[in-house]
Design a protein around this motif. Sequence first.
Motif, mmCIF file in Angstrom:
data_model
loop_
_atom_site.group_PDB
_atom_site.id
_atom_site.type_symbol
_atom_site.label_atom_id
_atom_site.label_comp_id
_atom_site.label_asym_id
_atom_site.label_seq_id
_atom_site.Cartn_x
_atom_site.Cartn_y
_atom_site.Cartn_z
ATOM 1 N N ARG A 60 31.925 8.863 68.701
ATOM 2 C CA ARG A 60 31.769 9.767 67.621
ATOM 3 C C ARG A 60 33.131 9.836 66.398
ATOM 4 O O ARG A 60 34.188 9.343 66.881
ATOM 5 N N ALA A 61 32.964 10.215 65.305
ATOM 6 C CA ALA A 61 33.714 9.983 64.316
ATOM 7 C C ALA A 61 34.888 10.842 64.659
ATOM 8 O O ALA A 61 35.863 10.936 64.662
ATOM 9 N N TYR A 62 34.610 12.017 65.402
ATOM 10 C CA TYR A 62 35.531 13.223 65.472
ATOM 11 C C TYR A 62 35.497 13.571 67.051
ATOM 12 O O TYR A 62 34.413 13.501 67.410
ATOM 13 N N LEU A 63 36.521 13.359 67.702
ATOM 14 C CA LEU A 63 36.541 13.592 69.031
ATOM 15 C C LEU A 63 37.697 14.282 69.472
ATOM 16 O O LEU A 63 38.915 13.901 69.325
ATOM 17 N N ASN A 64 37.502 15.282 70.059
ATOM 18 C CA ASN A 64 38.637 16.328 70.628
ATOM 19 C C ASN A 64 38.807 16.112 72.026
ATOM 20 O O ASN A 64 37.815 16.225 72.902
ATOM 21 N N CYS A 65 40.069 15.819 72.655
ATOM 22 C CA CYS A 65 40.117 15.285 73.872
ATOM 23 C C CYS A 65 40.668 16.626 74.778
ATOM 24 O O CYS A 65 40.997 16.385 76.144
ATOM 25 N N PHE A 66 40.738 17.864 74.391
ATOM 26 C CA PHE A 66 41.193 19.087 74.850
ATOM 27 C C PHE A 66 40.520 19.157 75.997
ATOM 28 O O PHE A 66 40.864 19.343 77.473
ATOM 29 N N LEU A 67 39.112 19.118 76.337
ATOM 30 C CA LEU A 67 38.117 19.066 77.402
ATOM 31 C C LEU A 67 37.572 17.717 77.684
ATOM 32 O O LEU A 67 36.735 17.367 77.524
ATOM 33 N N CYS A 68 38.646 17.079 78.412
ATOM 34 C CA CYS A 68 38.214 15.535 78.750
ATOM 35 C C CYS A 68 36.898 15.476 79.641
ATOM 36 O O CYS A 68 36.280 14.506 79.377
ATOM 37 N N ALA A 69 36.702 16.504 80.238
ATOM 38 C CA ALA A 69 35.534 16.816 81.118
ATOM 39 C C ALA A 69 34.734 18.074 80.689
ATOM 40 O O ALA A 69 35.392 18.659 80.218
ATOM 41 N N CYS A 70 33.308 18.107 80.824
ATOM 42 C CA CYS A 70 32.756 19.054 80.190
ATOM 43 C C CYS A 70 32.368 20.064 81.362
ATOM 44 O O CYS A 70 32.246 19.603 82.313
ATOM 45 N N PRO A 71 32.678 21.346 80.909
ATOM 46 C CA PRO A 71 32.375 22.416 81.960
ATOM 47 C C PRO A 71 31.025 22.354 82.520
ATOM 48 O O PRO A 71 30.538 23.147 83.631
ATOM 49 N N HIS A 72 29.906 21.615 81.844
ATOM 50 C CA HIS A 72 28.561 21.486 82.543
ATOM 51 C C HIS A 72 28.595 20.369 83.474
ATOM 52 O O HIS A 72 27.314 19.948 84.071
ATOM 53 N N PHE A 73 29.530 19.489 83.443
ATOM 54 C CA PHE A 73 29.591 18.415 84.498
ATOM 55 C C PHE A 73 29.821 18.890 85.989
ATOM 56 O O PHE A 73 30.832 19.759 86.337
#
Length: 143
Positions: A60-73
Amino acid sequence: MGYKSWFETHAQKHEALVAKLKTQGIAGEALVAYFVFENMVKCEPDFCPLYARGKKCHDRAYLNCFLCACPHFRFKDEGLHVRENGVVVKSVCAANARFAKRFVYEGVEHLDCSACVVPHNKAFVRKYLGKTWKEAMQECEVK
């Protein structure tokens, strides 16, 4: 490394980084901006093993790494269930994201979230800014 040990290790690393940034007065929107991929590669090269290779986990052009894993995982190291063919399923998407894929390696099925953008956009990150990474991820492991 299993999901649980990665989860615990990353939670500690994330908490330490956020605490350091807060002592520098970085919070709110500045914290969101700090966790943008390009800035993290430059300022926190040891935060993620992909940074050393300049590689993103999501294309992705914009990628924010604050939530490295998703809360849906959702995950469970010993397995969530076993398919009829004997494959052990260790991770799933609770939101049933349409971009979620699965792959099997050595008889174990894992979730491949690389095509999903949900946890890496500004709006999603903003919802979790008042929590530690571990608090935001509290529901990740299936008990």
